[in-house]
Design a protein around this motif. Structure first.
Motif, PDB file in Angstrom:
ATOM      1  N   SER A  17      26.181 -32.198  24.203  1.00 21.92           N
ATOM      2  CA  SER A  17      27.105 -31.822  23.149  1.00 21.92           C
ATOM      3  C   SER A  17      28.479 -31.698  23.418  1.00 21.92           C
ATOM      4  CB  SER A  17      26.804 -30.551  23.549  1.00 21.92           C
ATOM      5  OG  SER A  17      25.360 -30.748  22.588  1.00 21.92           O
ATOM      6  N   LEU A  18      29.175 -32.292  22.438  1.00 25.04           N
ATOM      7  CA  LEU A  18      30.866 -31.818  22.756  1.00 25.04           C
ATOM      8  C   LEU A  18      31.217 -31.252  21.421  1.00 25.04           C
ATOM      9  CD1 LEU A  18      32.293 -34.999  23.513  1.00 25.04           C
ATOM     10  CD2 LEU A  18      32.380 -33.747  24.606  1.00 25.04           C
ATOM     11  N   ARG A  19      32.458 -30.322  21.367  1.00 28.67           N
ATOM     12  CA  ARG A  19      32.878 -29.227  20.189  1.00 28.67           C
ATOM     13  C   ARG A  19      34.640 -30.531  19.969  1.00 28.67           C
ATOM     14  NH1 ARG A  19      34.871 -23.735  18.993  1.00 28.67           N
ATOM     15  NH2 ARG A  19      36.394 -23.288  20.156  1.00 28.67           N
ATOM     16  N   LEU A  20      34.934 -31.377  19.180  1.00 28.92           N
ATOM     17  CA  LEU A  20      35.843 -31.602  18.912  1.00 28.92           C
ATOM     18  C   LEU A  20      36.936 -30.317  17.874  1.00 28.92           C
ATOM     19  CD1 LEU A  20      35.927 -34.681  17.633  1.00 28.92           C
ATOM     20  CD2 LEU A  20      35.722 -34.301  20.375  1.00 28.92           C
ATOM     21  N   SER A  21      38.111 -30.593  18.445  1.00 26.71           N
ATOM     22  CA  SER A  21      39.347 -29.603  17.240  1.00 26.71           C
ATOM     23  C   SER A  21      39.962 -30.216  17.168  1.00 26.71           C
ATOM     24  CB  SER A  21      39.680 -28.589  18.647  1.00 26.71           C
ATOM     25  OG  SER A  21      38.588 -27.757  18.911  1.00 26.71           O
ATOM     26  N   CYS A  22      40.678 -30.222  15.832  1.00 25.09           N
ATOM     27  CA  CYS A  22      41.350 -30.362  15.417  1.00 25.09           C
ATOM     28  C   CYS A  22      42.803 -29.777  14.466  1.00 25.09           C
ATOM     29  CB  CYS A  22      41.332 -31.115  13.807  1.00 25.09           C
ATOM     30  SG  CYS A  22      42.867 -31.574  12.582  1.00 25.09           S
ATOM     31  N   ASN A  77      44.318 -22.250  12.155  1.00 25.10           N
ATOM     32  CA  ASN A  77      44.539 -23.669  11.221  1.00 25.10           C
ATOM     33  C   ASN A  77      43.737 -24.736  11.898  1.00 25.10           C
ATOM     34  OD1 ASN A  77      45.743 -22.883   8.681  1.00 25.10           O
ATOM     35  ND2 ASN A  77      47.176 -24.306   9.193  1.00 25.10           N
ATOM     36  N   THR A  78      42.973 -24.267  12.202  1.00 23.43           N
ATOM     37  CA  THR A  78      42.187 -25.501  13.343  1.00 23.43           C
ATOM     38  C   THR A  78      40.499 -26.094  12.845  1.00 23.43           C
ATOM     39  OG1 THR A  78      43.148 -24.547  15.239  1.00 23.43           O
ATOM     40  CG2 THR A  78      41.375 -26.042  15.615  1.00 23.43           C
ATOM     41  N   LEU A  79      40.426 -27.287  12.797  1.00 25.31           N
ATOM     42  CA  LEU A  79      39.409 -27.643  12.190  1.00 25.31           C
ATOM     43  C   LEU A  79      38.476 -27.420  13.508  1.00 25.31           C
ATOM     44  CD1 LEU A  79      37.084 -28.919   9.595  1.00 25.31           C
ATOM     45  CD2 LEU A  79      38.273 -30.971  10.499  1.00 25.31           C
ATOM     46  N   TYR A  80      37.212 -27.984  13.379  1.00 27.96           N
ATOM     47  CA  TYR A  80      36.028 -27.786  14.339  1.00 27.96           C
ATOM     48  C   TYR A  80      35.467 -29.042  14.781  1.00 27.96           C
ATOM     49  CZ  TYR A  80      38.336 -24.080  16.781  1.00 27.96           C
ATOM     50  OH  TYR A  80      39.680 -22.828  17.113  1.00 27.96           O
ATOM     51  N   LEU A  81      34.950 -29.399  14.761  1.00 27.36           N
ATOM     52  CA  LEU A  81      33.910 -30.538  14.972  1.00 27.36           C
ATOM     53  C   LEU A  81      32.702 -30.190  15.968  1.00 27.36           C
ATOM     54  CD1 LEU A  81      31.988 -32.943  13.608  1.00 27.36           C
ATOM     55  CD2 LEU A  81      33.147 -34.533  15.189  1.00 27.36           C
ATOM     56  N   GLN A  82      31.000 -29.469  15.868  1.00 30.33           N
ATOM     57  CA  GLN A  82      30.349 -29.496  17.021  1.00 30.33           C
ATOM     58  C   GLN A  82      29.065 -30.502  16.904  1.00 30.33           C
ATOM     59  OE1 GLN A  82      30.021 -27.420  19.192  1.00 30.33           O
ATOM     60  NE2 GLN A  82      28.247 -28.349  20.222  1.00 30.33           N
ATOM     61  N   MET A  83      28.995 -31.281  17.824  1.00 31.88           N
ATOM     62  CA  MET A  83      28.435 -32.756  18.183  1.00 31.88           C
ATOM     63  C   MET A  83      27.107 -32.475  19.153  1.00 31.88           C
ATOM     64  SD  MET A  83      31.234 -35.593  17.632  1.00 31.88           S
ATOM     65  CE  MET A  83      31.621 -35.320  19.617  1.00 31.88           C
ATOM     66  N   ASN A  84      26.647 -32.132  17.648  1.00 40.09           N
ATOM     67  CA  ASN A  84      24.368 -31.943  19.228  1.00 40.09           C
ATOM     68  C   ASN A  84      24.283 -32.609  19.385  1.00 40.09           C
ATOM     69  OD1 ASN A  84      25.465 -29.280  19.484  1.00 40.09           O
ATOM     70  ND2 ASN A  84      24.812 -28.444  18.010  1.00 40.09           N
ATOM     71  N   SER A  85      22.967 -33.524  19.876  1.00 37.27           N
ATOM     72  CA  SER A  85      21.707 -34.266  19.851  1.00 37.27           C
ATOM     73  C   SER A  85      22.381 -35.780  19.953  1.00 37.27           C
ATOM     74  CB  SER A  85      20.554 -34.351  19.079  1.00 37.27           C
ATOM     75  OG  SER A  85      19.961 -32.859  19.281  1.00 37.27           O
ATOM     76  N   LEU A  86      23.686 -35.658  20.652  1.00 36.33           N
ATOM     77  CA  LEU A  86      24.106 -37.024  21.040  1.00 36.33           C
ATOM     78  C   LEU A  86      23.780 -38.532  21.272  1.00 36.33           C
ATOM     79  CD1 LEU A  86      27.886 -35.499  21.670  1.00 36.33           C
ATOM     80  CD2 LEU A  86      27.467 -37.268  19.623  1.00 36.33           C
ATOM     81  N   LYS A  87      23.994 -39.528  20.466  1.00 35.04           N
ATOM     82  CA  LYS A  87      23.738 -40.264  20.577  1.00 35.04           C
ATOM     83  C   LYS A  87      24.321 -41.756  20.637  1.00 35.04           C
ATOM     84  CE  LYS A  87      20.195 -39.874  16.709  1.00 35.04           C
ATOM     85  NZ  LYS A  87      19.350 -39.635  15.268  1.00 35.04           N
TER      86      LYS A  87
END
Length: 123
Positions: A17-22, A77-87
């Motif tokens: 997993s990774l979490r991206l922030s914007c 004022n932040t956007l997140y993308l939670q990415m699980n089970s990455l391929k």
């Protein structure tokens, strides 16, 4: 001037997993839509997820449905993308983007872009 700054990319093993922030700045985003796109080497930039900043409505690409989620923190004022089970096929540069109004899936509809953050998923 709208500015978008992504962070959180890196190298991860498949299944991880990774979490991206914007971090968004330059104005209030209450009537805006913000989203995540990605571009793999030799491929076109593609839609991943987007969210309506005020109402919370979301759109999700089929390729990441059930694995990726999008959220925002209005106070930061932040956007997140939670990415699980990455391929491995999720490997790409991930971009944050913003536009005034409704969510669109085409990147050409977005006026503002971050610099991108690399996500690499090893097999």
């Amino acid at each position: 001037q709208v500015q978008l700054v992504e962070s959180g990319g890196g190298l991860v093993q498949a299944g991880g997993s990774l979490r991206l922030s914007c971090a968004a700045s330059g104005r209030t985003f209450s009537d805006w839509s913000v989203g995540w796109f990605r571009q793999a080497p030799g491929k076109e930039r593609e839609f991943v997820l987007a969210i309506s900043w005020s109402g919370g409505a979301t759109s999700v690409a089929n390729s990441v449905k059930g694995r990726f989620t999008i959220s925002r923190d209005n106070a930061k004022n932040t956007l997140y993308l939670q990415m699980n089970s990455l391929k491995p096929e999720d490997t790409a540069i991930y971009y944050c983007a913003a536009r005034y109004g409704l969510i669109y899936l085409s990147p050409v509809q977005y006026n503002y872009w971050g610099q991108g953050t690399q996500v690499t998923v090893s097999a």
